[in-house]
Design a protein around this motif. Structure first.
Motif, PDB file in Angstrom:
ATOM      1  N   GLY A  42      34.678  16.638 -35.239  1.00  0.00           N
ATOM      2  CA  GLY A  42      35.348  17.945 -34.904  1.00  0.00           C
ATOM      3  C   GLY A  42      36.205  18.062 -33.726  1.00  0.00           C
ATOM      4  O   GLY A  42      37.178  18.620 -33.771  1.00  0.00           O
ATOM      5  N   THR A  49      29.795  18.618 -33.067  1.00  0.00           N
ATOM      6  CA  THR A  49      30.401  19.870 -32.625  1.00  0.00           C
ATOM      7  C   THR A  49      29.501  20.491 -31.387  1.00  0.00           C
ATOM      8  O   THR A  49      30.202  20.917 -30.396  1.00  0.00           O
ATOM      9  CB  THR A  49      29.919  20.987 -33.788  1.00  0.00           C
ATOM     10  N   ASP A  80      29.736  21.944 -40.014  1.00  0.00           N
ATOM     11  CA  ASP A  80      30.433  21.754 -38.760  1.00  0.00           C
ATOM     12  C   ASP A  80      29.870  20.077 -38.555  1.00  0.00           C
ATOM     13  O   ASP A  80      28.989  19.699 -38.659  1.00  0.00           O
ATOM     14  CB  ASP A  80      30.031  22.486 -37.569  1.00  0.00           C
ATOM     15  N   THR A  97      31.248  19.465 -28.067  1.00  0.00           N
ATOM     16  CA  THR A  97      33.063  19.684 -27.870  1.00  0.00           C
ATOM     17  C   THR A  97      33.370  19.910 -26.664  1.00  0.00           C
ATOM     18  O   THR A  97      32.760  20.888 -25.914  1.00  0.00           O
ATOM     19  CB  THR A  97      33.196  20.914 -28.846  1.00  0.00           C
TER      20      THR A  97
END
Ligand code: HAS
Ligand code: CU
Length: 568
Positions: A265, A520, A516, A523
């Protein structure tokens, strides 16, 4: 996988089960899709006529002009189809991933849609009346009726209003979930919309400050170089405005369809942030052959153009990695055995996949265009037309077709049947084959000097071709044959749209959305810092454009409104 990752994953999956596109949001999204496909089919026939004219096969009747149908084709496909289908996708996807729109924002969405459609209708009428045969770039000194420019203005304002509804929905979510990474769909929608808004200010300025007063007769001259510069300040990010939603399908939808999960991600977020930064200060790569811009600024923007290639390379890496991981998880062995595990018979995968494959040579062509000196060989030739029929005309369009196969039945409450799937596969092959001939011939003809934007097309045909394939790909007849195949593919796509909108059996279709990615929760915070990204984007724009635009104004020939008083 860490404990927190696991917990995060489970909660997300639970949420995911529940979220559907709200019925009222479905209506708003579907309204966009209807307009998109009506514009599409008219645009396709515009293209057919052009191909046949250029191939020397037909002559247009006296009441149609070549520039008129070229404008119909370019505006309806490149601007109207793309914009409508993109916003339809955004409204549906934001409702699915961030929850139903509050009624105030949904209304704002409808207001934007209405303004956009009023603008589109006005512009379309003026084009059909042959009062605006100025191509989708509306370069001065080509001049359209002032109502056309009003139509364009409404078009842009409509997208701003819809964009504010979407952005507000995203930032409300962010406020309600402090400290949490935002859903990827929202992140990518936001990056794309911010890019669009910052870029479209350029086109708004040239239309309102230069074109409109000139078309109304308030000024009798126009600063052509400035108008082209403001157009390309917008025109290059415009192509990324088409590409980024296609990438969203690749990043967010395709992993789910192939039964996997996106590889990373953070990498996806980084790619989209980079697009926002580097798509705008690069417009000069469309003006490398123009006088009036000094080579230093052209060179600077050439360098930045090569920087904006990076997020596409990141994308190629991410998607390839996702394919490989998924294929191996499904038991694919050896160097390439995992390829066999991909769902080749599924049009929702196959159409965008063909788009990806074709983006490899298409992107390489872009690098050639951007290579300053090489641009002298291809500029204003049919090569460029070949380039954008591969990029927007194939990569982006095939991805949007692939998206339509599930998006339309999701929105209309129907089923994506075996029959529809089969039509989708045939459609993809036809489109790819038609484009292979058409765009292939355009590229080679361009190298032999065949000009773009003209009806007298057989210039550049190469009768002394040494080899049969050279002969095939250096003939305008091949362009026309490719165009005929593409028209058949276009008609089939229109049938797919009608079938999935009105005829397919009622039922449930999945809105495919990758869970996701597992990185994630980790992040990096700065990726979510929009003030930072917008700030850097503006600094880059100021850096790349201030001095050259200043020079365009003060060194302009006399009588170049609206800044005459500044001329040295
Ligand atoms: Fe372009 C002209 C340079 C990309 C569209 N371009 C145009 C025009 C349009 C257009 C419409 O520098 C004409 C405008 C007009 O009317 O005058 N273009 C570039 C460069 C890129 C590029 C450097 N263009 C696009 C995209 C477009 C688009 C995308 C639409 C969507 N272009 C130019 C230049 C001109 C130009 C000059 C002006 C020419 C002139 O003189 O007029 C790059 O962004 C391309 C980077 C892309 C790549 C490819 C990465 C590959 C990927 C696929 C991965 C595959 C997978 C599958 C994962 C480096 C991401 C793998 C699986 C297996 C099993 C193998
Ligand atoms: Cu460009």
């Amino acid at each position: 996988m860490t404990q927190s990752n696991l917990a995060y994953k489970e909660t997300l999956n639970e949420v995911e089960e529940e979220m559907e596109v709200h019925p009222k949001d479905k209506k708003l999204a579907m309204a966009h899709v209807y307009v998109a496909y009506v514009a599409f089919i008219i645009g396709v026939f515009g293209g057919l006529l052009q191909g046949l004219v250029r191939g020397g096969m037909i002559e247009l009747p006296g009441w149609i002009t070549y520039y008129q149908i070229l404008t119909v084709h370019g505006v309806l496909l490149a601007l109207v189809f793309t914009t409508y289908i993109i916003f339809g996708f955004f409204f549906a996807g934001m409702s699915k991933t961030h929850g139903a729109f509050p009624s105030g924002l949904r209304k704002l969405g409808w207001v934007g849609f209405t303004i956009l459609s009023a603008g589109t209708a006005l512009a379309a009428v003026m084009i059909l009346a042959n009062e605006a045969s100025v191509l989708y770039t509306f370069y001065a000194p080509l001049q359209a009726h002032w109502l056309y420019y009003i139509g364009l203005t409404l078009f842009v304002v409509g997208t701003w209003v819809m964009g504010s509804a979407l952005l507000a929905h995203f930032f409300n979510w962010k406020k309600a979930h402090p400290g949490q990474p935002t859903p990827l769909f929202g992140y990518m929608t936001t990056a794309t919309l911010l890019l669009w808004i910052v870029a479209s200010i350029g086109v708004a300025v040239t239309v309102l400050v230069q074109m409109l007063p000139w078309a109304l007769g308030l000024t009798d001259e126009i600063n052509v170089l400035l108008s082209r510069t403001l157009f390309w300040y917008f025109g290059h990010p415009l192509v990324y405005f088409w590409l980024m939603p296609a990438y969203m399908v690749w990043y967010l939808v395709i992993p789910k369809i192939i039964g996997g999960r996106l590889f990373s991600g953070s990498l996806a977020r980084l790619a989209f942030a980079l697009f926002l930064l580097f798509s705008i200060p690069v417009g000069f790569h469309h003006q490398l052959m123009e006088s009036g811009i000094s080579e230093f600024w052209k060179f600077l923007q050439t360098v930045l153009t090569f920087v904006v290639v990076v997020p596409s390379l990141l994308t190629a890496f991410s998607i390839f990695a996702t394919f490989e991981q998924t294929g191996r998880a499904k038991g694919g062995k050896g160097l390439l055995g995992w390829l066999k595990k991909l769902p080749w018979g599924d049009a929702r995968f196959f159409a965008p996949f063909m788009g990806m494959i074709i983006f490899i040579p298409a992107g390489a062509g872009g690098l050639i265009n951007a290579s300053f000196q090489l641009n002298a060989v291809i500029h204003n030739t049919l090569w460029v037309v070949g380039h954008f029929h591969l990029t927007v005309g194939t990569t982006v369009l095939l991805t949007f077709f692939g998206m339509s196969y599930w998006l339309i039945p999701v929105l209309t409450g129907r089923r994506f049947t075996k029959h529809a799937n089969r039509c989708g596969i045939v459609q993809t092959w036809l489109w790819a084959i038609g484009m292979f001939f058409m765009s292939g011939a355009m590229h080679l003809l361009g190298l032999f000097g065949a000009p773009r934007r003209t009806a007298y097309g057989t210039y550049g045909d190469h009768p002394q071709a040494m080899q049969w394939f050279e002969g095939i790909f250096t003939s305008h007849v091949t362009v026309a044959i490719g165009g005929v195949i593409l028209t058949a593919a276009g008609v089939l796509m229109f049938y797919n749209f009608i079938y999935l909108s009105f005829l397919a059996p009622k039922g449930k279709t999945e809105f495919p959305m990758t869970p996701d990615p597992i990185d994630t929760p980790n992040t990096p915070k700065f990726l979510e810092n929009w003030k930072l990204w917008i700030g850097i984007a503006i600094v880059l724009i100021i850096f790349a454009y201030t001095i050259p635009i200043y020079q365009m104004i003060v060194d302009a020939p006399p009588g170049s409104p609206p800044f005459n008083f500044l001329i040295k």
